[in-house]
Design a protein around this motif. Structure first.
Motif, PDB file in Angstrom:
ATOM      1  N   LYS B   9       0.848  -1.162   0.073  1.00  0.00           N
ATOM      2  CA  LYS B   9      -0.017  -0.043   0.076  1.00  0.00           C
ATOM      3  C   LYS B   9       0.963   1.343  -0.096  1.00  0.00           C
ATOM      4  CE  LYS B   9      -3.827   2.401   0.344  1.00  0.00           C
ATOM      5  NZ  LYS B   9      -4.673   2.482  -0.551  1.00  0.00           N
ATOM      6  N   PHE B  11       0.896   5.618  -0.122  1.00  0.00           N
ATOM      7  CA  PHE B  11       0.007   6.718  -0.110  1.00  0.00           C
ATOM      8  C   PHE B  11       0.718   7.972  -0.762  1.00  0.00           C
ATOM      9  CE2 PHE B  11      -1.448   4.302   3.509  1.00  0.00           C
ATOM     10  CZ  PHE B  11      -2.898   4.298   3.416  1.00  0.00           C
ATOM     11  N   THR B  47      -1.646  -0.808  11.074  1.00  0.00           N
ATOM     12  CA  THR B  47      -3.041  -0.343  10.974  1.00  0.00           C
ATOM     13  C   THR B  47      -3.594  -0.352   9.661  1.00  0.00           C
ATOM     14  OG1 THR B  47      -2.993   0.799  13.001  1.00  0.00           O
ATOM     15  CG2 THR B  47      -4.677   1.543  11.628  1.00  0.00           C
ATOM     16  N   ARG B  51      -6.459  -2.352   8.149  1.00  0.00           N
ATOM     17  CA  ARG B  51      -7.516  -1.840   7.264  1.00  0.00           C
ATOM     18  C   ARG B  51      -7.759  -2.466   6.172  1.00  0.00           C
ATOM     19  NH1 ARG B  51      -6.521   4.614   8.712  1.00  0.00           N
ATOM     20  NH2 ARG B  51      -7.808   4.748  10.801  1.00  0.00           N
ATOM     21  N   LEU B  56     -11.388  -2.076   4.346  1.00  0.00           N
ATOM     22  CA  LEU B  56     -11.521  -0.571   4.385  1.00  0.00           C
ATOM     23  C   LEU B  56     -10.962   0.205   3.504  1.00  0.00           C
ATOM     24  CD1 LEU B  56     -11.530  -0.556   8.492  1.00  0.00           C
ATOM     25  CD2 LEU B  56     -13.429   0.112   6.934  1.00  0.00           C
ATOM     26  N   ILE B  57      -9.751  -0.141   3.210  1.00  0.00           N
ATOM     27  CA  ILE B  57      -8.888   0.450   2.004  1.00  0.00           C
ATOM     28  C   ILE B  57      -8.203  -0.468   1.247  1.00  0.00           C
ATOM     29  CG2 ILE B  57      -8.229   2.626   3.475  1.00  0.00           C
ATOM     30  CD1 ILE B  57      -5.568   1.283   4.120  1.00  0.00           C
ATOM     31  N   ALA B  58      -8.293   0.016  -0.136  1.00  0.00           N
ATOM     32  CA  ALA B  58      -7.833  -0.806  -1.013  1.00  0.00           C
ATOM     33  C   ALA B  58      -6.238  -1.020  -1.059  1.00  0.00           C
ATOM     34  CB  ALA B  58      -8.426  -0.547  -2.544  1.00  0.00           C
ATOM     35  N   GLN B  76     -17.575  -6.804   0.817  1.00  0.00           N
ATOM     36  CA  GLN B  76     -18.671  -6.636   1.655  1.00  0.00           C
ATOM     37  C   GLN B  76     -18.967  -7.894   2.265  1.00  0.00           C
ATOM     38  OE1 GLN B  76     -19.899  -3.521   1.921  1.00  0.00           O
ATOM     39  NE2 GLN B  76     -22.087  -4.154   1.865  1.00  0.00           N
ATOM     40  N   ARG B  79     -16.516  -7.501   5.217  1.00  0.00           N
ATOM     41  CA  ARG B  79     -16.965  -6.855   6.317  1.00  0.00           C
ATOM     42  C   ARG B  79     -17.677  -7.727   6.962  1.00  0.00           C
ATOM     43  NH1 ARG B  79     -17.831  -2.664   2.062  1.00  0.00           N
ATOM     44  NH2 ARG B  79     -15.664  -1.951   1.565  1.00  0.00           N
ATOM     45  N   ARG B  80     -18.528  -8.570   6.351  1.00  0.00           N
ATOM     46  CA  ARG B  80     -19.623  -9.264   7.095  1.00  0.00           C
ATOM     47  C   ARG B  80     -19.038 -10.150   8.171  1.00  0.00           C
ATOM     48  NH1 ARG B  80     -24.736  -8.619   5.808  1.00  0.00           N
ATOM     49  NH2 ARG B  80     -24.628  -7.541   3.930  1.00  0.00           N
ATOM     50  N   ILE B  84     -13.848  -6.200  13.856  1.00  0.00           N
ATOM     51  CA  ILE B  84     -12.756  -5.384  14.273  1.00  0.00           C
ATOM     52  C   ILE B  84     -12.832  -4.599  15.490  1.00  0.00           C
ATOM     53  CG2 ILE B  84     -13.498  -3.539  12.738  1.00  0.00           C
ATOM     54  CD1 ILE B  84     -10.694  -2.757  12.041  1.00  0.00           C
ATOM     55  N   THR B  86     -11.063  -1.313  16.915  1.00  0.00           N
ATOM     56  CA  THR B  86     -10.240  -0.426  16.337  1.00  0.00           C
ATOM     57  C   THR B  86      -9.271   0.098  17.436  1.00  0.00           C
ATOM     58  OG1 THR B  86     -11.998   1.107  16.692  1.00  0.00           O
ATOM     59  CG2 THR B  86     -11.462   0.313  14.306  1.00  0.00           C
TER      60      THR B  86
END
Lengths: 262, 313
Positions: B9, B11, B47, B51, B56-58, B76, B79-80, B84, B86
């Motif tokens: 990842k 940024f 983190t 995530r 939550l983030i790609a 989805q 997430r199901r 988590i 946090t």
């Protein structure tokens, strides 16, 4: 739809514990209804007399047609209050949305919320509707109080008919909700960049300027609020709504919220 | 249960055009029912990794499956199926404990939200305070409420980010005991923590991470890799000649003195210890205690992290 309902219920349970939000949603609309009624009541005697035609803008006189000048004065005065019912759905949702988003940011509750299976569309819709619905309902309730109060403060028949005209209904029931959507999306966008609800409210409050423009344009006789104008305003606001929803949806992506909302 | 291949990842950096790599080429498998400790310094990308794994983030590159669901294709579903906790509890302070949990039970489409809420409030000892606003709770109670929230939908995989951070010893112990219970239920737990003692006690395996994975294994295996197996012989008096004599024995890798203690590095203490004991007695030593020298996880962690910092400098 179930997720949106759940989110709306949570938003209301939370934001309606905030005194500023409660005041904005309940007391202010009532005040906005009582204020014009009070003014009409206090000027009732003057309105019954024949006024000086030169006091009214020519565009207003033209719109009044064969109506007595006294009644035309009352209609002119009444029309000054119409923008109030377009302003209310603007500042009420700003207060709710600002507290809702900034509150989530300060308590860092957005991440657990985003970790659920709720979609970003549901999240945006839930947040927006939780602010729009009370704003629109409060505006309509305020309008109802205003209509009920008009005969009690001595409004003439033509004045009453004016308040019940398609222009007023278009402003309250069409432009109002569209303005509320605009205000909410704008407030959500502003709230994503600031960490204080009052700052978010103040910046979002800039949206009231165009509505004030309508007030002053009407006072100056440049505009007469009528159905074509209301439909034009509604179409313009609808277009802005679509554009803002598009950008708002991009801003409401999980990654953007978690990494760029500070 | 969690299968990661080359996950990365990046940024955008603070300056225009700059790119910050938060996670680099992470490959890892965490088995079902395993408690996996993910250790690393602040800003290491832990983190960000969590995530990504919670959809939550790609990721910028790489693939991962969580609970059999592919990241990016079944977000989805991921997430199901994960829970988590946090870093901060992130509760709605104006809402009651019950309302906080009820909201999440409904968002997770739990079949009987009221029953799930009651169960976890009871399990974590919060049932009597269910009507109190979360904002009135102590730090420990807030953490427990956040743990309950992560479990409402009965996830098979749990991501716990610093679960005992800032808790008093009693509350921390309660949370640790609860994690042990969860492991007993066969849940997979991905634990991010700075508390190395806690990781040592709770985790089946640990990964030491600083933008990239520096080491991954059981704490015992990492100890062996870094320090070998060392046995300490506490003696009433240590004659320097004995160190040479013991060091010369077969299967003794190394022997050195530490005060009146003799430290011996062995491959298999179970078979070599008796030989050394006999030899020491023959040499006239008074043996007070014998024990295996157990390096703390902190030693292992610092060795890897500092070595990486030295390598990058």
């Amino acid at each position: 739809m179930k997720h949106i309902r759940t989110l709306i219920a949570k938003e209301w349970a939370e934001v309606f514990k905030n005194r500023i939000v409660i005041f904005t949603v309940s007391a202010l609309p009532l005040l906005m209804a009582l204020l014009p009624l009070g003014i009409l009541l206090s000027t009732g005697g003057a309105m019954s007399m024949e006024g000086d035609v030169s006091d009214l803008p020519p565009s207003m006189l033209k719109a009044c047609g064969a109506i007595a000048v006294g009644d035309c004065f009352q209609i002119f005065l009444l029309n000054q209050f119409l923008p109030l019912f377009m302003m209310m759905p603007l500042f009420i949702p700003i207060a709710i949305a600002s507290y809702s988003i900034v509150g989530e940011k300060t308590t860092r509750s957005l991440e657990p919320l985003l970790a659920t299976p709720i979609t970003t569309e549901e999240l945006l819709a839930g947040k927006a509707l939780a602010a729009v619905i009370p704003a629109v309902l409060a505006t309509w309730a305020s309008f109802a109080v205003f209509l009920i109060g008009l005969p009690l403060v001595g409004a003439s028949g033509p004045a009453l008919l004016t308040a019940l005209s398609p222009t007023w209904f278009a402003a309250t029931f069409l432009v109002g909700p569209l303005v509320a959507v605009l205000a909410v999306i704008f407030a959500l966008m502003v709230s994503s960049r600031v960490n204080d609800p009052r700052t978010a409210e103040q910046i979002s409050g800039a949206l009231v300027v165009p509505v004030l423009g309508l007030v002053f344009a009407q006072l100056a006789g440049v505009l007469v609020l009528n159905v074509p104008l209301m439909l034009t305003v509604a179409a313009g606001v609808a277009v802005i709504d679509v554009v803002l929803v598009f950008f708002g949806a991009r801003l409401f992506q999980r990654e953007v919220i978690l990494t760029r909302w500070k | 249960m969690i299968d990661i291949h080359g996950l990365s990842k990046t940024f955008q950096g603070a300056t225009r055009g700059a790119v910050v790599e938060a996670v680099s080429d992470l490959s890892l498998t965490v088995a079902q029912g395993e408690v996996f400790g993910f250790l690393g310094p602040n800003g290491a990308g832990k983190t960000t990794t969590v995530r990504m794994l919670c959809a939550l983030i790609a990721p910028t590159r790489g693939t991962a499956t969580v609970n059999g669901h592919a990241l990016g294709r079944a977000d989805q579903a991921i997430r199901r199926s994960v829970g988590i906790l946090t870093e901060t509890p992130g509760l709605y302070d104006r809402l009651s404990a019950e309302a906080n949990l009820r909201l999440f039970a409904e968002l997770y489409d739990v079949a009987d939200p009221a029953a799930a809420v009651k169960r976890y409030l009871g399990l974590l000892g919060l049932w009597d305070r269910r009507q109190d606003p979360a904002g009135s709770f102590s730090k420990g109670m807030r953490q427990k409420l956040a743990i309950a929230r992560a479990l409402l939908h009965e996830p098979r995989v749990l991501f716990l980010d610093e679960p005992t951070s800032g808790l008093d010893p009693e509350a921390a112990r309660l949370v640790r005991d609860f994690i042990t219970e969860l492991r007993g239920e066969g849940r997979t737990i991905f634990l991010t923590t700075h508390n190395l003692d806690e990781a040592d006690r709770l985790c089946d395996r640990i990964g030491i991470f600083k933008t990239r994975l520096l080491a991954v294994d059981t704490p015992a295996a990492l100890r062996r890799t870094l320090f070998g197996r060392q046995v300490v012989f506490h003696l009433a008096r240590l004659d320097p000649a004995w160190v040479t004599a013991i060091g010369a024995l077969p299967r003794v890798q190394e022997a050195h003195a530490a005060g009146e203690k003799l430290v011996v590095r062995l491959e298999t203490p179970e078979t070599t210890n008796p030989i050394i004991v006999r030899e020491l007695i023959a040499l006239g030593a008074d043996i007070q205690f014998v024990g295996e020298l157990r390096h703390s996880l902190e030693d292992i962690y610092l060795r890897f992290v500092n070595h990486d910092a030295g390598g990058q400098a």
